[in-house]
Design an enzyme around this catalytic site. Structure first.
Site, PDB file in Angstrom:
ATOM      1  N   GLU A 422     -11.285  55.307 -24.203  1.00 46.48           N
ATOM      2  CA  GLU A 422     -11.175  53.870 -24.469  1.00 46.48           C
ATOM      3  C   GLU A 422      -9.799  53.233 -24.227  1.00 46.48           C
ATOM      4  O   GLU A 422      -9.531  52.618 -24.847  1.00 46.48           O
ATOM      5  CB  GLU A 422     -11.746  53.520 -25.908  1.00 46.48           C
ATOM      6  N   GLY A 423      -9.304  53.728 -23.021  1.00 43.05           N
ATOM      7  CA  GLY A 423      -8.099  53.480 -22.615  1.00 43.05           C
ATOM      8  C   GLY A 423      -6.943  54.295 -23.395  1.00 43.05           C
ATOM      9  O   GLY A 423      -6.917  54.522 -24.756  1.00 43.05           O
TER      10      GLY A 423
END
Length: 558
Positions: A422-423
């Site tokens: 998620e980043g």
């Protein structure tokens, strides 16, 4: 050892950090949700954590089979309505505060992170469809995603397009009837295929004909595993990854369009895919930070239990030479208190961010901006805490922590993915200094620090607030490389400041001799005396600039 959800602390944080009473006037309902979620997590989800790790998800000829017990547990999740807590009422949700739903997800993360990942991604999809979906999509898909009957996924990554999403090559061609043909391959797709549900709803980023290069040309599509007519869509799971942890969470390679194209429908406007996806990703980033909290809570409980039962040596300086539990030795006690303080700080920060999102949904624009500023801190520092606490948990166990049978190693293996997906946490730090530091002409960030400064009392916290303001001013004037070089230590400084502020608020409210209240005060004192000075020491790194990083070629570092 038996796991117990921290209901008492969750309620305390909801009351004094989130101020849940401003979001709902039904105190009995809040208690019922917390107690019910705890019973479900402890009784149905946690007992499967070990088998999930040792057996894992299995792939055979495009099908993924989940470990024994997972099917009944997921049915219990759906039938209990646990995924509906904060979902919109018009789609079958209960419309309760996101902060309350966060407490439910923390319990699931702590009990069984691999299983909790399935409904976690659906929560982001719900938000994306609620904001960007068509009336027909909301009618036909949203209620089933909300209930959990049809879980959802997020399909961004491709072999050549990881953090650089704009490099993706998956194609979408119009069918002429409102649907699109999707062709391409995606990797690292969490729960892309499994047998917990009859249908899976994939949200897929793809590029349409003639689309602009980069992220400006990306669109988002709803691609169900099973089409409305009951036929199987042209998609398959080509394989699953063999991973360090979260073994029961199938991480899939997805192939779309082997036979001409998977059928999908556009979500939002063409070329508006990144805007739609970021609605989903911002939700997911907060929830990933919450994974760090859950793992930290579980690792702390396990370490304390082991340290109380492991008797070794007399305590140095004690009048008795009898052997004592290792929890009584200063260095072990240091680790245990650090684990508890970090966990409580991460919980406070994360719940506070969810509460700001709640206020933003109610029309408070400043709260919405504050939630944007807090999101990279929650995701990055929350998951760093999860890893540090799980690592300390292994150390408390000593040699037995390195042996799988104690379970301490699983927490560390499971936690390690959270700073990556998620980043990555580096991307979160870049987001903080690249976007969030200047959000609303800098007022969103400055307002957060000002509110913390107005309430904090400990001199170490005041000194950290001073340092954060100085570094923020420096980074605002710095060029891009220097700003990014200092972004990670700066994010840690900011996160520790906000967590310390909220812990101190709780400590002031923790009147009385109850054990939990004494721990709250001790955790805040430890945090301010040890963790805050460590963060203060990061100011030099945050302002050091990038020249030293490029003093030698990267090849010379090999």
């Amino acid at each position: 050892m038996p796991f117990h959800c921290p209901v008492r602390e969750q309620r305390f944080v909801l009351d004094h950090v989130v101020r849940i009473g401003e979001l709902t006037n039904d105190a009995d309902l809040v208690d019922a949700v917390l107690e019910g979620a705890a019973a479900f997590a402890e009784g149905e989800i946690e007992p499967l954590n070990r088998v999930g790790d040792t057996v894992g998800a299995k792939w055979t000829d495009g099908k993924v089979t989940m470990p024994e017990g997972f099917h009944a547990a997921y049915r219990g999740f759906v039938e209990g309505g646990w995924g509906t807590i904060s979902a919109p009422e018009d789609a079958g949700g209960q419309g309760l505060a996101l902060a309350l739903g966060a407490a439910v997800m923390e319990d699931l993360n702590a009990a069984n992170l691999a299983l909790a990942l399935c409904p976690m991604l659906s929560m982001g999809a719900i938000e994306a469809l609620e904001v960007h979906g068509s009336p027909e999509q909301k009618r036909d898909y949203l209620p089933k995603i909300v209930s959990g009957e049809w879980p959802a996924t997020m399909n961004l990554t491709e072999p050549q397009a990881g953090s650089d999403v704009g490099a993706l090559k998956t194609r979408a061609e119009p069918n002429g009837n409102g649907s699109w043909r999707i062709t391409g391959n995606k990797i690292f797709i969490t729960y892309g295929e499994h047998d917990l549900a009859d249908n899976i709803i994939h949200l897929v980023l793809a590029r349409t004909p003639g689309a602009p290069a980069g992220t400006r040309g990306i669109s988002l599509f709803l691609v169900p595993k099973v089409l409305p007519d009951g036929s199987h869509n042209d998609l398959r799971c080509a394989s699953i990854e063999h991973k360090l942890g979260i073994h029961a969470s199938p991480t899939c390679v997805m192939a779309y369009g082997d036979n001409g194209g998977a059928t999908g429908w556009l979500i939002g406007p063409e070329h508006g895919g990144m805007r739609s996806m970021f609605t989903m990703m911002n939700n997911a980033r907060l929830n990933v930070g919450l994974q760090g909290v859950g793992i930290a809570e579980r690792a702390t409980q396990r370490a304390v239990d082991y340290a109380l039962g492991r008797v070794q040596s007399a305590r140095a300086g004690a009048p008795s030479r009898d052997a004592v539990a290792i929890a009584d030795h200063p260095d072990v006690r240091r680790m245990l208190l650090r684990m508890r303080a970090l966990t409580m700080g991460a919980r406070a920060l994360t719940y506070y961010a969810f509460g700001q999102v709640d206020r933003g949904r109610l029309g408070d624009g400043q709260a919405a901006l504050r939630a944007d500023v807090l999101t990279p801190m929650v995701k990055a520092w929350g998951t760093d805490v999860g890893c540090e606490v799980a690592n300390l948990g292994v150390q408390v166990h000593g040699g037995m922590g390195y042996v799988e049978e104690t379970g301490a190693a699983q927490h560390l293996r499971d936690a390690r993915i959270a700073p990556i997906y998620e980043g990555t946490n580096g991307i979160q730090a870049a987001d903080l200094v690249g976007r969030k530091l200047g959000l609303d002409d800098g007022l969103a960030f400055d307002g957060l620090i000002a509110d913390a400064r107005a309430e904090i009392a400990d001199p170490a916290l005041v000194a950290l607030a001073d340092a954060v303001e100085v570094v923020a001013a420096t980074l605002r004037q710095a060029d891009a490389d220097d700003r990014l070089a200092g972004s990670y230590p700066f994010l840690t400084m900011c996160s520790v400041l906000v967590a310390g502020w909220l812990l101190e608020r709780q400590a002031r409210a923790a009147k009385g001799e109850e054990s939990f209240l004494a721990v709250t005060r001790a955790a805040s004192d430890y945090f301010n005396s040890t963790v805050v000075p460590e963060a203060l020491g990061l100011a030099a790194a945050a302002e050091a600039g990038a020249n030293l990083l490029y003093a030698v070629p990267a090849e010379a570092l090999g």
